[in-house]
Write a protein that holds these residues in place. Structure first.
Motif, short mmCIF file in Angstrom:
data_model
loop_
_atom_site.label_atom_id
_atom_site.label_comp_id
_atom_site.label_asym_id
_atom_site.label_seq_id
_atom_site.Cartn_x
_atom_site.Cartn_y
_atom_site.Cartn_z
N ASN A 231 101.36 -3.00 64.45
CA ASN A 231 100.04 -2.72 65.02
C ASN A 231 98.99 -2.57 63.90
OD1 ASN A 231 98.09 -2.25 66.96
ND2 ASN A 231 98.57 -0.07 67.13
N LEU A 232 98.97 -3.51 63.00
CA LEU A 232 98.04 -3.45 61.88
C LEU A 232 96.60 -3.57 62.36
CD1 LEU A 232 100.10 -5.52 59.35
CD2 LEU A 232 99.18 -3.23 58.90
N GLN A 233 95.72 -2.84 61.71
CA GLN A 233 94.30 -2.81 62.05
C GLN A 233 93.47 -3.16 60.82
OE1 GLN A 233 93.39 -2.44 65.25
NE2 GLN A 233 95.58 -2.30 65.68
N PRO A 234 92.23 -3.59 61.01
CA PRO A 234 91.39 -3.91 59.86
C PRO A 234 91.30 -2.78 58.84
CG PRO A 234 90.39 -4.76 61.84
CD PRO A 234 91.58 -3.96 62.28
N ALA A 235 91.39 -1.54 59.29
CA ALA A 235 91.34 -0.40 58.36
C ALA A 235 92.55 -0.32 57.44
CB ALA A 235 91.22 0.91 59.15
N ASP A 236 93.59 -1.09 57.76
CA ASP A 236 94.77 -1.13 56.91
C ASP A 236 94.63 -2.12 55.76
OD1 ASP A 236 96.60 -0.87 59.95
OD2 ASP A 236 96.35 0.73 58.47
N THR A 237 93.55 -2.87 55.76
CA THR A 237 93.31 -3.84 54.69
C THR A 237 93.16 -3.11 53.36
OG1 THR A 237 92.25 -5.43 56.16
CG2 THR A 237 91.71 -5.58 53.81
N GLN B 273 98.40 -7.66 48.22
CA GLN B 273 97.24 -7.55 49.10
C GLN B 273 97.64 -7.72 50.56
OE1 GLN B 273 94.00 -6.80 48.34
NE2 GLN B 273 93.49 -6.87 50.53
N VAL B 274 97.16 -6.80 51.40
CA VAL B 274 97.32 -6.91 52.84
C VAL B 274 95.93 -7.01 53.44
CG1 VAL B 274 98.02 -5.71 54.95
CG2 VAL B 274 99.51 -5.66 52.92
N THR B 275 95.69 -8.07 54.20
CA THR B 275 94.40 -8.29 54.83
C THR B 275 94.61 -8.44 56.33
OG1 THR B 275 93.54 -9.40 52.87
CG2 THR B 275 92.34 -9.73 54.93
#
Length: 122
Positions: free
Chosen positions: A84-90, A117-119
Protein backbone atom coordinates in the motif's frame (compact mmCIF):
# COMPACT_ATOMS: atom_id res chain seq x y z
CA UNK A 1 34.34 -2.51 -1.38
CA UNK A 2 30.75 -2.00 -0.32
CA UNK A 3 30.04 -3.60 3.00
CA UNK A 4 26.28 -3.04 2.84
CA UNK A 5 24.34 -3.53 -0.40
CA UNK A 6 20.70 -2.63 -0.98
CA UNK A 7 18.47 -3.61 -3.88
CA UNK A 8 14.81 -3.57 -4.91
CA UNK A 9 13.89 0.09 -5.29
CA UNK A 10 12.00 1.47 -8.23
CA UNK A 11 8.89 3.23 -9.47
CA UNK A 12 5.48 2.02 -8.35
CA UNK A 13 1.93 3.37 -8.49
CA UNK A 14 0.05 4.36 -5.31
CA UNK A 15 -1.31 1.26 -3.61
CA UNK A 16 1.43 -0.90 -5.08
CA UNK A 17 4.15 -2.95 -3.42
CA UNK A 18 7.92 -3.25 -3.47
CA UNK A 19 10.40 -5.47 -1.64
CA UNK A 20 13.79 -4.14 -0.61
CA UNK A 21 16.75 -6.34 0.24
CA UNK A 22 19.84 -5.55 2.28
CA UNK A 23 22.89 -7.76 2.55
CA UNK A 24 25.86 -7.15 4.81
CA UNK A 25 29.32 -8.29 3.83
CA UNK A 26 30.41 -11.68 5.19
CA UNK A 27 33.42 -9.83 6.61
CA UNK A 28 31.25 -7.92 9.07
CA UNK A 29 31.02 -9.59 12.45
CA UNK A 30 29.20 -8.77 15.64
CA UNK A 31 26.11 -7.45 13.86
CA UNK A 32 23.78 -6.12 16.53
CA UNK A 33 21.20 -4.20 14.49
CA UNK A 34 20.09 -4.08 10.86
CA UNK A 35 17.68 -1.36 9.87
CA UNK A 36 16.10 0.63 7.06
CA UNK A 37 16.02 4.41 7.08
CA UNK A 38 14.72 6.77 4.44
CA UNK A 39 15.40 10.35 3.52
CA UNK A 40 13.80 12.96 1.33
CA UNK A 41 16.11 15.82 0.24
CA UNK A 42 15.95 18.63 2.74
CA UNK A 43 14.38 16.49 5.46
CA UNK A 44 15.97 14.50 8.29
CA UNK A 45 16.67 10.80 8.15
CA UNK A 46 13.64 8.77 9.25
CA UNK A 47 13.67 5.30 10.78
CA UNK A 48 11.52 2.90 8.75
CA UNK A 49 12.15 -0.41 10.53
CA UNK A 50 14.88 -2.12 12.49
CA UNK A 51 15.70 -5.61 13.73
CA UNK A 52 17.98 -6.38 16.67
CA UNK A 53 20.11 -9.44 17.33
CA UNK A 54 17.39 -10.80 19.63
CA UNK A 55 14.88 -10.40 16.77
CA UNK A 56 13.07 -7.42 18.24
CA UNK A 57 11.49 -5.47 15.37
CA UNK A 58 10.42 -1.84 15.53
CA UNK A 59 8.65 0.25 12.90
CA UNK A 60 8.33 3.94 12.28
CA UNK A 61 4.85 5.29 12.99
CA UNK A 62 4.18 6.19 9.37
CA UNK A 63 4.74 2.65 8.05
CA UNK A 64 3.26 0.49 10.80
CA UNK A 65 0.69 -1.89 9.35
CA UNK A 66 1.93 -1.46 5.77
CA UNK A 67 5.60 -2.47 5.88
CA UNK A 68 7.02 -5.75 7.16
CA UNK A 69 10.64 -6.38 8.08
CA UNK A 70 11.97 -9.92 7.86
CA UNK A 71 15.28 -11.73 7.66
CA UNK A 72 17.91 -12.89 10.07
CA UNK A 73 20.95 -11.06 11.40
CA UNK A 74 22.78 -14.38 11.56
CA UNK A 75 22.36 -14.56 7.75
CA UNK A 76 23.34 -10.87 7.50
CA UNK A 77 20.30 -10.21 5.31
CA UNK A 78 17.04 -8.36 5.87
CA UNK A 79 14.06 -7.67 3.67
CA UNK A 80 11.50 -4.87 3.74
CA UNK A 81 8.13 -5.71 2.21
CA UNK A 82 6.32 -2.47 1.48
CA UNK A 83 2.61 -2.66 0.74
CA UNK A 84 0.00 0.00 0.00
CA UNK A 85 2.74 2.44 -0.96
CA UNK A 86 1.79 6.12 -1.05
CA UNK A 87 3.46 9.17 -2.58
CA UNK A 88 4.63 10.15 0.92
CA UNK A 89 6.78 7.01 0.91
CA UNK A 90 8.88 8.40 -1.93
CA UNK A 91 12.45 8.66 -0.66
CA UNK A 92 15.92 7.24 -0.85
CA UNK A 93 16.00 4.15 1.36
CA UNK A 94 19.22 3.29 3.18
CA UNK A 95 20.22 0.10 4.94
CA UNK A 96 22.08 0.55 8.20
CA UNK A 97 24.15 -2.16 9.90
CA UNK A 98 25.50 -1.70 13.41
CA UNK A 99 28.19 -3.94 14.81
CA UNK A 100 29.38 -4.33 18.38
CA UNK A 101 32.92 -5.61 18.73
CA UNK A 102 35.94 -5.38 20.96
CA UNK A 103 36.45 -5.96 24.65
CA UNK A 104 33.12 -6.23 26.36
CA UNK A 105 31.60 -5.35 22.95
CA UNK A 106 32.29 -1.77 23.76
CA UNK A 107 32.98 -0.66 20.18
CA UNK A 108 29.88 0.23 18.17
CA UNK A 109 30.33 0.85 14.45
CA UNK A 110 27.63 1.87 11.96
CA UNK A 111 27.79 0.97 8.26
CA UNK A 112 25.58 2.40 5.52
CA UNK A 113 24.63 1.29 2.08
CA UNK A 114 24.54 3.59 -0.95
CA UNK A 115 20.76 3.79 -0.87
CA UNK A 116 18.00 2.73 -3.23
CA UNK A 117 15.40 5.11 -4.60
CA UNK A 118 11.71 4.37 -4.12
CA UNK A 119 9.30 6.54 -6.10
CA UNK A 120 5.54 6.25 -5.68
CA UNK A 121 3.68 8.08 -8.39
CA UNK A 122 0.81 7.66 -10.81
Amino acid sequence: VQLVVESGGGLVQPGGSLRLSCAASPTLSGINVMAWYRQVPGKPLELVAKMTSVRTINYGDSVTGRFTLSGDLADKTIFLQMNNLQPADTANYYCNVVTRTGKGWGTTTPYWGQGTQVTVSS
